[in-house]
Write a protein that holds these residues in place. Structure first.
Motif, short mmCIF file in Angstrom:
data_model
loop_
_atom_site.label_atom_id
_atom_site.label_comp_id
_atom_site.label_asym_id
_atom_site.label_seq_id
_atom_site.Cartn_x
_atom_site.Cartn_y
_atom_site.Cartn_z
N ALA A 32 34.62 45.68 32.93
CA ALA A 32 34.32 44.69 33.98
C ALA A 32 35.48 44.68 34.97
CB ALA A 32 34.13 43.31 33.36
N ASP A 33 35.25 45.25 36.15
CA ASP A 33 36.30 45.38 37.16
C ASP A 33 36.19 44.22 38.14
OD1 ASP A 33 38.33 46.27 38.77
OD2 ASP A 33 37.41 48.17 39.32
N GLU A 34 37.10 43.25 38.05
CA GLU A 34 37.11 42.04 38.87
C GLU A 34 35.73 41.36 38.83
OE1 GLU A 34 39.68 40.75 39.92
OE2 GLU A 34 41.18 42.29 40.37
N PRO A 35 35.27 40.93 37.65
CA PRO A 35 33.90 40.43 37.52
C PRO A 35 33.68 39.05 38.12
CG PRO A 35 35.05 40.16 35.45
CD PRO A 35 35.98 40.93 36.35
N THR A 36 34.74 38.31 38.46
CA THR A 36 34.56 36.94 38.92
C THR A 36 35.06 36.69 40.33
OG1 THR A 36 36.69 36.25 37.95
CG2 THR A 36 34.74 36.06 36.56
N LYS A 37 35.45 37.74 41.05
CA LYS A 37 35.94 37.51 42.41
C LYS A 37 34.79 37.01 43.27
CE LYS A 37 35.20 42.11 44.41
NZ LYS A 37 34.32 42.59 43.38
N GLY A 38 35.10 36.06 44.15
CA GLY A 38 34.07 35.52 45.03
C GLY A 38 33.18 34.47 44.39
N LEU A 39 33.44 34.08 43.14
CA LEU A 39 32.62 33.08 42.46
C LEU A 39 33.34 31.74 42.45
CD1 LEU A 39 31.28 35.03 39.36
CD2 LEU A 39 30.33 34.92 41.66
N ASP A 40 32.55 30.65 42.58
CA ASP A 40 33.15 29.33 42.46
C ASP A 40 33.58 29.10 41.02
OD1 ASP A 40 30.92 27.63 41.01
OD2 ASP A 40 29.90 28.87 42.48
N THR A 41 34.32 28.02 40.81
CA THR A 41 34.95 27.78 39.50
C THR A 41 33.92 27.71 38.38
OG1 THR A 41 36.77 26.60 40.56
CG2 THR A 41 36.45 26.23 38.21
N ASP A 42 32.81 26.99 38.61
CA ASP A 42 31.80 26.85 37.56
C ASP A 42 31.20 28.20 37.19
OD1 ASP A 42 32.24 24.16 37.43
OD2 ASP A 42 30.53 23.61 38.69
N LEU A 43 30.86 29.01 38.22
CA LEU A 43 30.28 30.32 37.94
C LEU A 43 31.31 31.25 37.31
CD1 LEU A 43 28.04 30.94 41.07
CD2 LEU A 43 27.29 30.64 38.71
N ARG A 44 32.55 31.17 37.78
CA ARG A 44 33.60 31.98 37.18
C ARG A 44 33.71 31.70 35.69
NH1 ARG A 44 39.38 29.83 38.18
NH2 ARG A 44 38.58 28.49 36.51
N ASP A 45 33.74 30.43 35.33
CA ASP A 45 33.85 30.06 33.92
C ASP A 45 32.62 30.50 33.14
OD1 ASP A 45 36.27 28.95 34.57
OD2 ASP A 45 35.56 26.88 34.57
N SER A 46 31.45 30.42 33.78
CA SER A 46 30.21 30.84 33.13
C SER A 46 30.22 32.34 32.86
CB SER A 46 29.01 30.46 34.00
OG SER A 46 27.82 30.99 33.48
N VAL A 47 30.67 33.12 33.85
CA VAL A 47 30.74 34.58 33.68
C VAL A 47 31.75 34.94 32.59
CG1 VAL A 47 31.47 36.71 34.80
CG2 VAL A 47 29.93 35.15 35.98
N ALA A 48 32.91 34.29 32.61
CA ALA A 48 33.91 34.57 31.58
C ALA A 48 33.36 34.25 30.19
CB ALA A 48 35.18 33.77 31.85
N SER A 49 32.62 33.14 30.08
CA SER A 49 32.02 32.78 28.80
C SER A 49 31.00 33.82 28.36
CB SER A 49 31.37 31.40 28.92
OG SER A 49 30.70 31.05 27.73
N ARG A 50 30.21 34.33 29.34
CA ARG A 50 29.21 35.33 29.03
C ARG A 50 29.87 36.63 28.55
NH1 ARG A 50 23.89 36.84 30.15
NH2 ARG A 50 23.62 38.81 29.07
#
Length: 474
Positions: free
Chosen positions: A175-193
């Motif tokens: 996963a190369d920079e999988p959360t760039k450009g995401l708001d905090t809630d989505l970033r945390d959701s992606v990291a959890s996934r």
């Protein structure tokens, strides 16, 4: 924990990447086990993505990898290009740093996810379509399957890439920079996934500059600087008590800890919008929106991915028409002095043209001396040798800084900075933001900043506008 029967370990030993006689990644070694993800942290250009590309087997042709990277008994660095490609989407899947380039602009996104189920996993068309819809819903895009990539925000495209990587079901996920450009809630959701994928038995290598993502993923963290692994250890220990000077600076550069540095503003009106409204696909993004930007001030727009933040800036620039309302410009300035920094910087560059030629042509066309380019290179910490590379041969963060350079070279009176630092590590982000704030004060330009980071917006903005989506009003 539902551990799958996967290749149980990736072992990387003495990995080096060379560009001719120049060594740009030196002696990187680590291992990844099922349920124990590895996160590589570091600044743009530190070599993180080159490590991932070497493992994946898709380095640019002018680069050469040496050392060993063993997965399931096979050395990923050895063998033919055809053998490496045969693992893509099956043994190894990559979530790319630039999903805007990886997605097919001519296909709806649900069909792109369904292709993986049908052609990689061998499922029938009906089941593939149903599973694709489930994958999109799992990343918060259940409503977006009929959209094309160009109809989506950068953060939404990023989530489509995550859905595609999940659909492949490979043993190793990079996963190369999988959360760039995401708001905090989505970033945390992606990291959890992603963490759940690791817990289910997949090997997970994550490339990021976001310390919060590294903390959320846990496992092991490696910190890279100048092509070397300078610190390596358990995530909690390394991030709570970093030993290397660069790691300490990285952890300390979170915008939450910045001092307030907002410009005072107070100049004449450069640009304003009155009663703006916009809908896409029957969904109202905003209505009755008033926004005004004055010389010497920074106005920030914050809100969740897909709420219309970028659309507001595009309307002000005349790139997208509003459904209602009007835009007025003050001062009689030439259109060229209203500039945009794109969320996806590859969109702003000719892919086959060296950066030096593009900048030289721009400077010559608009009568700017090359010395101004050199001064901005130094201020943005961009090496001269990068000028002789094409856009796809530099890191995402480096390309974003080149985009900043090019926009500033044209002496703008208005700068729409669309997630202008989303690809930068915290240290580089702080440097670029301080540069932009300094330029606003020095030149008296007006800047509209789109960001998902509320702390960053609060620290540097004269005013902050919040969009909530679903028909939000100012």
């Amino acid at each position: 924990m539902n551990v799958r029967a996967s290749m149980e370990e990736l072992t990387v030993d003495g990995l080096c990447v060379d560009a001719g006689r120049q060594r740009i990644v030196t002696d990187v070694s680590f291992s990844i086990r099922a349920g124990a993800p590895l996160t590589l942290l570091g600044e743009s250009g530190s070599g993180k993505s080159l490590v991932a590309q070497a493992i994946m087997g898709n380095l640019p042709p002018e680069l050469h990898a040496s050392g060993r990277a063993v997965l399931g008994g096979a050395d990923l660095l050895a063998g033919s290009p055809a053998a490496r490609r045969g693992r893509w989407g099956r043994a190894i899947s990559l979530m790319p740093q630039e999903p805007w380039l990886a997605l097919d602009p001519t296909m709806r996104v649900a069909a792109q996810v369904a292709e993986v189920h049908r052609h990689v996993k061998g499922r029938d068309a009906r089941r593939s379509a149903r599973l694709a819809q489930d994958d999109l819903a799992d990343v918060g895009l259940g409503h977006a399957g009929s959209l094309y990539p160009f109809q989506m925000s950068g953060g939404m495209c990023q989530r489509v890439a995550i859905a595609i990587a999940h659909a492949g079901g490979s043993d190793l996920v990079i996963a190369d920079e999988p959360t760039k450009g995401l708001d905090t809630d989505l970033r945390d959701s992606v990291a959890s996934r992603l963490k759940r994928e690791a817990e289910d038995g997949r090997l997970l290598l994550t490339i990021t500059h976001d310390v919060a993502v590294a903390r959320a993923l846990g496992g092991t963290v490696g910190v890279m600087l100048d092509g070397r692994l300078v610190e390596y250890g358990a995530a909690g220990t390394l991030l709570d008590a970093p030993q290397h000077d660069y790691t300490r600076a990285l952890v300390a550069a979170d915008p939450q800890g910045w001092a307030r540095q907002a410009p005072a503003g107070g100049g004449g009106v450069v640009l304003c919008g009155r009663g703006l409204a916009k809908s896409f696909g029957g969904r109202t993004l905003f209505r009755n929106l008033d926004i005004e930007l004055r010389a010497g001030e920074i106005v920030s727009i914050v809100g969740p991915s897909g709420c219309g933040k970028t659309t507001v800036g595009n309307i002000l620039l005349g790139l997208v028409p509003p459904d209602a309302g009007e835009v007025a410009r003050g001062g009689g300035h030439a259109p060229l002095r209203f500039q945009k920094l794109y969320q996806d910087p590859p969109a702003a560059f000719i892919p086959h043209q060296p950066l030096r030629k593009g900048l030289a042509d721009l400077a010559r066309l608009h009568g700017r001396p090359w010395s101004e380019v050199e001064a901005l290179l130094a201020r943005l910490r961009l090496r001269n040798d990068l000028l002789d590379r094409r856009p796809g041969q530099v890191s995402g963060g480096e390309l974003q800084r080149f985009a900043v350079l090019r926009a500033l070279l044209l002496d703008p009176v208005f700068l729409f900075a669309d997630e202008a630092t989303s690809r930068l590590d915290p240290v580089s982000q702080k440097e670029v933001i301080e540069l932009l704030v300094g330029i606003v004060r020095e030149k008296g330009l007006a800047m509209l900043l789109v960001t998902h980071d509320r702390y960053l917006a609060d620290r540097i903005s004269t005013r902050v506008l919040t969009l909530e989506g679903r028909g939000a009003q100012a």
